[in-house]
Write a protein that holds these residues in place. Sequence first.
Motif, PDB file in Angstrom:
ATOM      1  N   HIS A  92       0.857  -1.185   0.000  1.00 28.01           N
ATOM      2  CA  HIS A  92       0.000   0.000   0.000  1.00 28.01           C
ATOM      3  C   HIS A  92       0.892   1.234   0.000  1.00 28.01           C
ATOM      4  N   GLY A  93       0.718   2.111  -0.984  1.00 32.45           N
ATOM      5  CA  GLY A  93       1.379   3.408  -1.016  1.00 32.45           C
ATOM      6  C   GLY A  93       0.378   4.454  -0.566  1.00 32.45           C
TER       7      GLY A  93
ATOM      8  N   GLY B 123       7.116  11.252   0.158  1.00 29.40           N
ATOM      9  CA  GLY B 123       7.386  10.986   1.564  1.00 29.40           C
ATOM     10  C   GLY B 123       6.346  10.116   2.234  1.00 29.40           C
ATOM     11  N   GLY B 124       5.210   9.898   1.568  1.00 34.21           N
ATOM     12  CA  GLY B 124       4.188   9.023   2.140  1.00 34.21           C
ATOM     13  C   GLY B 124       4.696   7.584   2.192  1.00 34.21           C
TER      14      GLY B 124
ATOM     15  N   VAL C  53       9.116   4.892   0.611  1.00 42.13           N
ATOM     16  CA  VAL C  53       8.301   6.104   0.634  1.00 42.13           C
ATOM     17  C   VAL C  53       8.090   6.580  -0.800  1.00 42.13           C
ATOM     18  N   ASN C  54       6.977   7.301  -1.032  1.00 41.95           N
ATOM     19  CA  ASN C  54       6.724   7.884  -2.351  1.00 41.95           C
ATOM     20  C   ASN C  54       7.870   8.811  -2.692  1.00 41.95           C
ATOM     21  N   SER C  55       8.468   8.618  -3.870  1.00 42.66           N
ATOM     22  CA  SER C  55       9.611   9.436  -4.226  1.00 42.66           C
ATOM     23  C   SER C  55       9.460  10.083  -5.596  1.00 42.66           C
TER      24      SER C  55
ATOM     25  N   ASP D  55       3.434  -0.162  -9.952  1.00 42.38           N
ATOM     26  CA  ASP D  55       3.168   0.161 -11.354  1.00 42.38           C
ATOM     27  C   ASP D  55       1.794   0.744 -11.652  1.00 42.38           C
ATOM     28  N   ILE D  56       0.814   0.598 -10.785  1.00 43.61           N
ATOM     29  CA  ILE D  56      -0.499   1.165 -11.086  1.00 43.61           C
ATOM     30  C   ILE D  56      -0.844   2.340 -10.172  1.00 43.61           C
ATOM     31  N   CYS D  57       0.155   2.968  -9.635  1.00 44.71           N
ATOM     32  CA  CYS D  57      -0.055   4.082  -8.713  1.00 44.71           C
ATOM     33  C   CYS D  57      -0.116   5.389  -9.495  1.00 44.71           C
ATOM     34  N   ASP D  58      -1.210   6.145  -9.317  1.00 46.16           N
ATOM     35  CA  ASP D  58      -1.402   7.394 -10.050  1.00 46.16           C
ATOM     36  C   ASP D  58      -1.270   8.632  -9.171  1.00 46.16           C
ATOM     37  N   MET D  59      -0.598   8.517  -8.037  1.00 47.20           N
ATOM     38  CA  MET D  59      -0.404   9.705  -7.208  1.00 47.20           C
ATOM     39  C   MET D  59       0.594  10.644  -7.881  1.00 47.20           C
ATOM     40  N   THR D  60       0.441  11.937  -7.599  1.00 51.18           N
ATOM     41  CA  THR D  60       1.299  12.949  -8.208  1.00 51.18           C
ATOM     42  C   THR D  60       2.072  13.685  -7.114  1.00 51.18           C
ATOM     43  N   GLY D  61       2.692  14.811  -7.480  1.00 49.66           N
ATOM     44  CA  GLY D  61       3.409  15.628  -6.521  1.00 49.66           C
ATOM     45  C   GLY D  61       2.554  15.942  -5.301  1.00 49.66           C
ATOM     46  N   GLY D  62       3.196  16.083  -4.182  1.00 44.53           N
ATOM     47  CA  GLY D  62       2.498  16.293  -2.916  1.00 44.53           C
ATOM     48  C   GLY D  62       2.438  15.030  -2.097  1.00 44.53           C
ATOM     49  N   SER D  63       2.506  13.894  -2.779  1.00 45.27           N
ATOM     50  CA  SER D  63       2.449  12.616  -2.060  1.00 45.27           C
ATOM     51  C   SER D  63       3.838  12.143  -1.637  1.00 45.27           C
TER      52      SER D  63
END
Length: 123
Positions: free
Chosen positions: A9-10, A53-54, A71-73, A43-51
């Motif tokens: 989970h991201g 470090g999560g 972490v989200n990088s 590979d199917i993660c669509d998060m953008t900037g702001g995420s």
Amino acid sequence: ISNYNFFTHGLGYSFNKDPNFRYCSTDLSTKFGIQTYENLWLDICDMTGGSSGGPWMVDMDSNGRGTVVSVNSWGYSSSSGMAGPNLSTDKGSLAECLYERARDTPFDDVDNGGLIVPDCDPQ
């Protein structure tokens, strides 16, 4: 993580869905961002900037507890996916080790704004 097929989970606050909390969940793989550094990859993660470090968590239970492995990088603007550093070790999570050292180290023991933590070495 030596077997990269862990369901992961991201988590984060992606700019494109601000202010809503977001997550993606998929099997973990790897990708080289540059030739010499292998990143963990969702590979199917669509998060953008702001995420950024999560946490990325494996073995997450219904209370949201699990092991932080990355972490989200970074990701590509032209396609889905998100990359992050590998924070796992044979003994568990490197992130957990660093957190425990920071939590347990008296502030007076920290010189010049930093602390070297050799016992959290991932090797």
